[in-house]
Design an enzyme around this catalytic site. Structure first.
Site, PDB file in Angstrom:
ATOM      1  N   HIS A  67      57.581  60.161  82.399  1.00  0.00           N
ATOM      2  CA  HIS A  67      56.263  60.145  81.769  1.00  0.00           C
ATOM      3  C   HIS A  67      55.374  59.068  82.380  1.00  0.00           C
ATOM      4  CE1 HIS A  67      59.324  58.058  79.414  1.00  0.00           C
ATOM      5  NE2 HIS A  67      58.409  57.159  79.067  1.00  0.00           N
ATOM      6  N   CYS A 170      64.012  52.415  68.352  1.00  0.00           N
ATOM      7  CA  CYS A 170      64.227  51.853  69.690  1.00  0.00           C
ATOM      8  C   CYS A 170      63.028  50.970  70.032  1.00  0.00           C
ATOM      9  CB  CYS A 170      64.407  52.959  70.726  1.00  0.00           C
ATOM     10  SG  CYS A 170      62.934  53.981  70.983  1.00  0.00           S
TER      11      CYS A 170
END
Length: 759
Positions: A67, A170
């Site tokens: 990404h 996360c």
């Protein structure tokens, strides 16, 4: 925009025969450029490889989600490639990849990039979705499965609640947060369990667990790589506490461990609902590097932005030929003063922010206020405590102290101790008040703990500044004695050395304060005394030595680029201007990450400056300004009078530049070779890429995509591939050496513990 709308026919490919990760990235980049989704193939590929260097985007189960968030992207989209044969992507599960999703955006559409990534991460974990994607033949089939799977399934909660509950989180709050949640739900379904997983991701807390959910759960799993919020809801409950990676790939084993009662942890958290403080444990105090970096990351923008804008103020006054009677730039022109006010304000907040976020990283939001107060008392930027006692609202603490130690500062070192002390106080008071009635918990967290923490940290900082004040006074008296006994060379060496010990801390401040005193004849007050007309040698030594640390860092990243990360090299560019402007604090972020090597290397440079300035009898009548006040330098070797002459100024500038260049080059070399040696020994490990592999890969891609001079290119490609292979082997050897080094350290620690036990 729905997720399915980000898939486009022009950039969706099926059964492509590509042989490597590099070929996939190159192919997609070329197609994106051809179809007008990006402006520059080269910039786009650099952005892709930069993200890959931070951690593989191969998420497991044969899927990769590279990404990019970059201005070269014209339109947000997701490029898709279904590969004919699986390829290596250094995935988390070490399995090859055959499905690649390239998410791209320029960031102008808010969190579209992050939301798309989060959605993809969640539903791609489902086996039936993966199977459908692998059998798809066109983009419409992909859109159909997305339309079906992005519909939120309502989870009916019976009075019995859920069998399995959990929280996932996360550091980035994107991929692994949602992947772990999806996988845990899938594993629970395989066991015949109902499940509800709370995600604490970039989109905030979603699917929040209620008191009934927690009370009725049979299995509780926390899968996280950062601190969790709202743990007080689970007080007294036993949980499996693990990482997102473990949850994604070893979910069934985790459930079995819970059922067998293995590796369970009982939650004992302070009331932190919505505060983000997580569980209060002494273990967090042991993560010294993490705590310092937690403060550093928040402090860094204040240093860099403030230092650069302060440099602009100096430049404006310098260009206009301004400067006050003492040669200070940035305070004469109203325009320069406007910039100087911004820069000074930003930089004075550096230390308070540092202390605040050290405490925050340990105990959460309750530590912010006392940590910041500790930083404010370390820097004396507001004057309420340690200013002039003659002013009604100034020097209120100073009135309690002997006059000769008023106004002393402890700088960023004081902020480090203060941040830890603040966290310890919050931890202690929170534990002491842990058994408050539930009706009083709100008052406890909003009133009692903050008030007592504020008083406690203020008392601690007041106590710390007393011995520090006497230490500073003793050193000042010692330097005065050296000057009075015609030993100003030694005083110059000592001042240069001290300026580079802690770069903005108490020792640095002592040397700088002495330099300022010398300008107003405060070190040697008798005009007839030896050294009276040369005492500003100390100011010259202090300022030139203070320029060494940031310039040394910047120079080292140029001479030894491989021993620094890409992020370090980018951050170091600002140090050229900071060093030129005598902003020593530009080196602090690097010293916090590598204190021993940076500090020692800088001290060597400071000592060299002190020797050359002292022997050259270079004086300076300005207390700040860096290169912009060089015209006020003078060498008493040429003219011992108090006036400035062309010869004395020219000689003074020449000696100063010689001292600065030699000191910076030697310090940068010491630092660079030291880091290189320790990297080769496995003692030092870079926390991210140094750009070598990225550079080789970029050159390879450029050559492969250049049809001209094909024969020559093939020869160059072979050389680059050989170079890449050699470097990868070198990196592998470094990892082995580091493992061996850590193993030896652990053996030494165990032997030490054993010796203590035997005694």
């Amino acid at each position: 925009m729905e997720l399915k709308d980000l898939f486009k026919k022009e950039i969706s490919f099926f059964n492509k025969d590509l042989k490597s990760k590099e070929e996939v990235i190159s192919f997609l980049s070329e197609e994106l450029l051809k179809n007008n989704f990006i402006n520059s193939k080269e910039d786009f590929e650099k952005a892709v490889y930069k993200r890959e260097s931070e951690g593989s985007t191969g998420v497991g189960d044969g899927i990769a989600i590279p990404h990019v968030l970059n201005p070269t992207v014209k339109n947000s989209a997701i490029g898709f490639v279904k590969l004919k044969n699986k390829i290596d992507w250094q995935s988390l599960d070490d399995q090859p990849v055959d499905l690649v999703f390239m998410i791209m955006t320029n960031g102008k559409d808010g969190n579209e990039h992050l939301s798309a990534l989060a959605d993809l991460s969640g539903y791609l974990m489902k086996a039936d979705v993966q199977s459908t994607l692998r059998n798809s033949k066109n983009v419409n089939e992909i859109k159909n499965v997305l339309t079906k799977d992005t519909k939120v399934e309502k989870k009916e909660n019976s009075t019995k609640g859920y069998d399995l509950i959990g929280i996932t989180a996360c550091p980035t709050g994107i991929a692994h947060t949602y992947m772990a949640a999806e996988k845990l739900e899938e594993y629970a379904k395989q066991k015949g369990y109902t499940a509800k997983i709370e995600t604490q991701g970039r989109r905030g807390i979603e699917n929040r667990l209620t008191a009934d959910d927690i009370e009725n759960a049979k299995v509780i799993i926390f899968a996280h790589d950062k601190a969790l919020e709202g743990l007080s809801r689970f007080n007294g409950k036993q949980v499996i506490d693990t990482s997102t990676k473990e949850a994604i790939f070893k979910g069934p084993q985790l459930i079995e461990k819970f059922e067998k009662g293995e590796n369970l942890k009982t939650i004992k958290a302070a009331s932190d609902e919505g505060e983000g403080s997580g569980e209060l444990t002494l273990r967090k105090f042991l993560d010294i590097k993490g705590n310092l970096l937690g403060g550093l990351s928040r402090m860094l923008p204040f240093v860099v932005a403030g230092g650069i804008i302060l440099g602009i103020a100096f430049l404006i006054d310098f260009a206009a030929g301004n400067g006050d009677a003492k040669g200070n730039f940035g305070v004469t022109s109203p325009v320069a003063g406007w910039f100087a006010a911004i820069g000074k304000t930003s930089m004075t907040m550096m230390v308070p922010i540092f202390g605040a976020y050290i405490a925050y990283s340990i105990v959460g939001s309750q530590g912010l206020m006392p940590g910041m107060i500790a930083g404010l008392f370390s820097t004396n930027v507001m004057n309420f405590a340690y200013g002039d006692p003659k002013v009604s609202w100034s020097g209120l603490f100073a009135r309690l102290l002997p006059e000769n130690i008023r106004g002393m500062e402890s700088g960023f070192i004081g902020a480090i101790f203060g941040g830890y002390l603040a966290a310890l106080l919050v931890f202690g008071w929170s534990k002491a008040m842990n058994k408050f009635p539930k009706s009083l918990t709100g008052v406890r967290d909003i009133v009692f703990i903050p008030v007592i923490s504020l008083l406690s940290i203020s008392l601690c900082m007041f106590a710390i500044n007393i011995p520090l004040g006497y230490l500073m006074r003793s050193i000042q008296d010692g330097i005065q004695w050296l000057a009075a006994n015609n030993l100003l060379v030694l005083a110059s060496v000592l001042a240069g050395f001290m300026m580079c010990v802690d770069m903005g801390g108490p020792i640095n401040k002592i040397a700088y304060a002495l330099g300022n005193l010398s300008i107003v004849q405060g070190l040697i007050t008798d005009p007839n005394a030896t050294g009276y007309d040369q005492q500003t040698i100390i100011m010259a030594s202090a300022m030139i030595a203070g320029m060494v640390p940031p310039i040394m860092i910047a120079l080292c990243t140029v001479i030894f680029p491989k021993v620094w990360t890409i992020k370090d090299r980018d951050a170091a560019k600002a140090n050229w201007l900071m060093g030129a402007c005598f902003v020593s604090e530009g080196a602090i972020p690097f010293m916090v990450k590598d204190p021993k090597r940076v500090a020692v290397s800088a001290m060597i440079g400071g000592t060299i400056v002190g020797i050359i300035i002292g022997l050259g009898k270079v004086t300076l009548l300005a207390s700040h300004g860096g290169v912009f006040v060089f015209a006020l330098l003078s060498s008493k070797l040429v003219d011992s009078s108090t006036s400035l002459t062309g010869a004395s100024i020219g000689t003074g500038i020449g000696i100063t530049l010689t001292a600065l260049i030699i000191a910076c080059f030697i310090s940068a070399s010491v630092l660079g070779f030291w880091r290189m040696l320790d990297i080769k020994r496995g003692v030092l490990v870079l926390d991210s890429t140094n750009g070598v592999k990225d550079s080789i890969n970029a050159k390879l891609l450029k050559l492969k995509n250049n049809p001209k001079e094909k024969t020559n290119n093939e020869e160059k490609i072979l050389k680059l591939q050989s170079k890449l292979s050699s470097y990868e082997e070198y990196e592998s050897n470094l990892k082995l050496k580091n493992i061996e080094y850590l193993k030896n350290l652990e053996e030494k620690r165990q032997k030490k513990v054993q010796r203590k036990t035997n005694k």
